[in-house]
Design a protein around this motif. Structure first.
Motif, PDB file in Angstrom:
ATOM      1  N   PRO A   1       0.795  -1.233   0.000  1.00 24.49           N
ATOM      2  CA  PRO A   1       0.000   0.000   0.000  1.00 24.49           C
ATOM      3  C   PRO A   1       0.827   1.282   0.000  1.00 24.49           C
ATOM      4  O   PRO A   1       0.352   2.312  -0.484  1.00 24.49           O
ATOM      5  N   GLU A   2       2.050   1.219   0.521  1.00 23.26           N
ATOM      6  CA  GLU A   2       2.876   2.429   0.534  1.00 23.26           C
ATOM      7  C   GLU A   2       3.264   2.837  -0.884  1.00 23.26           C
ATOM      8  O   GLU A   2       3.497   4.012  -1.151  1.00 23.26           O
ATOM      9  N   GLY A   3       3.369   1.865  -1.777  1.00 22.75           N
ATOM     10  CA  GLY A   3       3.629   2.162  -3.170  1.00 22.75           C
ATOM     11  C   GLY A   3       5.050   2.546  -3.508  1.00 22.75           C
ATOM     12  O   GLY A   3       5.406   2.696  -4.675  1.00 22.75           O
ATOM     13  N   THR A   4       5.899   2.713  -2.514  1.00 18.35           N
ATOM     14  CA  THR A   4       7.281   3.116  -2.714  1.00 18.35           C
ATOM     15  C   THR A   4       8.084   2.769  -1.472  1.00 18.35           C
ATOM     16  O   THR A   4       7.520   2.608  -0.384  1.00 18.35           O
ATOM     17  N   ARG A   5       9.419   2.659  -1.622  1.00 20.80           N
ATOM     18  CA  ARG A   5      10.277   2.377  -0.468  1.00 20.80           C
ATOM     19  C   ARG A   5      10.568   3.630   0.337  1.00 20.80           C
ATOM     20  O   ARG A   5      11.061   3.547   1.458  1.00 20.80           O
ATOM     21  N   SER A   6      10.265   4.790  -0.215  1.00 22.08           N
ATOM     22  CA  SER A   6      10.514   6.063   0.473  1.00 22.08           C
ATOM     23  C   SER A   6       9.351   6.384   1.410  1.00 22.08           C
ATOM     24  O   SER A   6       8.246   5.860   1.238  1.00 22.08           O
ATOM     25  N   PRO A   7       9.585   7.244   2.418  1.00 18.87           N
ATOM     26  CA  PRO A   7       8.488   7.625   3.314  1.00 18.87           C
ATOM     27  C   PRO A   7       7.356   8.278   2.525  1.00 18.87           C
ATOM     28  O   PRO A   7       7.596   9.136   1.674  1.00 18.87           O
ATOM     29  N   VAL A   8       6.126   7.865   2.790  1.00 18.95           N
ATOM     30  CA  VAL A   8       4.983   8.417   2.071  1.00 18.95           C
ATOM     31  C   VAL A   8       3.769   8.481   2.990  1.00 18.95           C
ATOM     32  O   VAL A   8       3.545   7.588   3.805  1.00 18.95           O
ATOM     33  N   SER A   9       3.007   9.559   2.871  1.00 13.11           N
ATOM     34  CA  SER A   9       1.767   9.718   3.644  1.00 13.11           C
ATOM     35  C   SER A   9       0.840  10.636   2.846  1.00 13.11           C
ATOM     36  O   SER A   9       1.257  11.722   2.416  1.00 13.11           O
ATOM     37  N   PRO A  10      -0.407  10.226   2.623  1.00 11.78           N
ATOM     38  CA  PRO A  10      -0.995   8.949   3.008  1.00 11.78           C
ATOM     39  C   PRO A  10      -0.559   7.828   2.070  1.00 11.78           C
ATOM     40  O   PRO A  10       0.025   8.078   1.022  1.00 11.78           O
ATOM     41  N   TRP A  11      -0.857   6.588   2.464  1.00 16.20           N
ATOM     42  CA  TRP A  11      -0.563   5.448   1.613  1.00 16.20           C
ATOM     43  C   TRP A  11      -1.509   5.454   0.416  1.00 16.20           C
ATOM     44  O   TRP A  11      -2.553   6.100   0.424  1.00 16.20           O
ATOM     45  N   LYS A  12      -1.120   4.724  -0.617  1.00 11.51           N
ATOM     46  CA  LYS A  12      -1.958   4.604  -1.803  1.00 11.51           C
ATOM     47  C   LYS A  12      -3.252   3.859  -1.450  1.00 11.51           C
ATOM     48  O   LYS A  12      -3.232   2.903  -0.684  1.00 11.51           O
ATOM     49  N   THR A  13      -4.344   4.308  -2.009  1.00  8.27           N
ATOM     50  CA  THR A  13      -5.636   3.695  -1.662  1.00  8.27           C
ATOM     51  C   THR A  13      -6.245   2.896  -2.818  1.00  8.27           C
ATOM     52  O   THR A  13      -7.363   2.384  -2.701  1.00  8.27           O
ATOM     53  N   GLY A  14      -5.513   2.772  -3.913  1.00 11.24           N
ATOM     54  CA  GLY A  14      -6.045   2.039  -5.054  1.00 11.24           C
ATOM     55  C   GLY A  14      -6.460   0.620  -4.714  1.00 11.24           C
ATOM     56  O   GLY A  14      -7.480   0.118  -5.212  1.00 11.24           O
ATOM     57  N   PHE A  15      -5.685  -0.046  -3.844  1.00  6.26           N
ATOM     58  CA  PHE A  15      -6.012  -1.436  -3.486  1.00  6.26           C
ATOM     59  C   PHE A  15      -7.341  -1.538  -2.755  1.00  6.26           C
ATOM     60  O   PHE A  15      -8.062  -2.538  -2.900  1.00  6.26           O
ATOM     61  N   LEU A  16      -7.687  -0.500  -1.995  1.00  5.17           N
ATOM     62  CA  LEU A  16      -8.970  -0.501  -1.300  1.00  5.17           C
ATOM     63  C   LEU A  16     -10.126  -0.340  -2.294  1.00  5.17           C
ATOM     64  O   LEU A  16     -11.171  -0.995  -2.167  1.00  5.17           O
ATOM     65  N   HIS A  17      -9.925   0.516  -3.284  1.00  3.82           N
ATOM     66  CA  HIS A  17     -10.955   0.702  -4.303  1.00  3.82           C
ATOM     67  C   HIS A  17     -11.124  -0.565  -5.148  1.00  3.82           C
ATOM     68  O   HIS A  17     -12.250  -0.936  -5.500  1.00  3.82           O
ATOM     69  N   ILE A  18     -10.003  -1.229  -5.458  1.00  3.43           N
ATOM     70  CA  ILE A  18     -10.085  -2.478  -6.214  1.00  3.43           C
ATOM     71  C   ILE A  18     -10.855  -3.520  -5.412  1.00  3.43           C
ATOM     72  O   ILE A  18     -11.741  -4.208  -5.931  1.00  3.43           O
ATOM     73  N   ALA A  19     -10.506  -3.644  -4.136  1.00  2.00           N
ATOM     74  CA  ALA A  19     -11.164  -4.643  -3.278  1.00  2.00           C
ATOM     75  C   ALA A  19     -12.663  -4.385  -3.178  1.00  2.00           C
ATOM     76  O   ALA A  19     -13.472  -5.322  -3.263  1.00  2.00           O
ATOM     77  N   TYR A  20     -13.029  -3.117  -3.007  1.00  2.00           N
ATOM     78  CA  TYR A  20     -14.453  -2.786  -2.872  1.00  2.00           C
ATOM     79  C   TYR A  20     -15.208  -3.064  -4.169  1.00  2.00           C
ATOM     80  O   TYR A  20     -16.288  -3.678  -4.163  1.00  2.00           O
ATOM     81  N   LYS A  21     -14.626  -2.649  -5.298  1.00  2.00           N
ATOM     82  CA  LYS A  21     -15.304  -2.820  -6.581  1.00  2.00           C
ATOM     83  C   LYS A  21     -15.357  -4.285  -7.012  1.00  2.00           C
ATOM     84  O   LYS A  21     -16.298  -4.706  -7.689  1.00  2.00           O
TER      85      LYS A  21
END
Length: 212
Positions: free
Chosen positions: A127-147
């Motif tokens: 979900p972080e989508g990258t090895r670098s510090p990131v905020s917020p995390w990517k939410t695409g996986f949540l949208h995929i799961a819901y759909k």
């Protein structure tokens, strides 16, 4: 060899691939690196596996070793630039799906459709989508799961404990902020290889809107 890493037994519904050699190879890598499993793997034919923390390229090595060891047939996204000879065929064989990060339109809907149509499919995402510090995390996986109407199974790579921790499983609602915050709460005490690179900051509605 397999008992050394506490390999879980997967049910028949989970999509499988590989053979005894790949299973042994995965177990050998995990054993040499000092890793073992904790928890049980769900009996589910379609799901999204969300893996965190993601702070190092070693996470990919561990992830592939786990897939080999479990003989788990997975799919995962990768930067399109990685899918070049001589790695292209190998990455695709392992389940890699090239994605152009600067052109994300349609990826969520396309993947949700593929999962709905598939008889079985396990999509692994960091979900972080990258090895670098990131905020917020990517939410695409949540949208995929819901759909796609599939659960999200959380898997932790804890470098301090050298544990691959399975669970819990979440059924995803359309409240993306609430779902992401629950995931933050689960991973907040996990230790990545570089702990300072992981940010589990509760997401506000404004941040979620920007991510969309």
């Amino acid at each position: 060899m397999l008992d050394k890493v506490n390999t879980p037994i997967l049910c028949d519904q989970v999509p499988r691939i590989g053979n005894k050699f790949s299973q042994w190879l995965g177990a050998s890598v995990l054993k040499l690196m000092g890793w073992r499993y904790q928890g049980t793997f769900p009996c589910c034919s379609k799901m999204i596996i969300a893996i965190a923390p993601h702070t190092s390229n070693w996470d990919f090595v561990i992830g592939i070793a786990v897939a080999f060891n479990l003989r788990l047939k997975i799919s995962f996204f990768g930067k399109h630039s990685l899918f070049m000879p001589p790695f292209d065929s190998l990455l695709r064989r392992w389940g890699g799906i090239p994605v152009e990060r600067t052109s994300k339109h349609g990826v969520v809907d396309d993947m949700a459709s593929k999962i709905r149509e598939a008889e079985s499919m396990v999509l692994c995402i960091a979900p972080e989508g990258t090895r670098s510090p990131v905020s917020p995390w990517k939410t695409g996986f949540l949208h995929i799961a819901y759909k796609a109407n599939v659960p999200v199974f959380l898997v932790t790579f804890d470098y301090k404990k050298k544990l691959i921790e399975f669970g819990p499983m979440h059924n995803i609602s359309d409240n993306t902020q609430n779902e992401l915050n629950k995931i933050y709460q689960h991973f907040k005490n996990a230790h990545g290889k570089y702990p300072e690179k992981m940010i589990t900051k509760l997401a506000s509605s404004v941040e979620i809107d920007i991510e969309k």
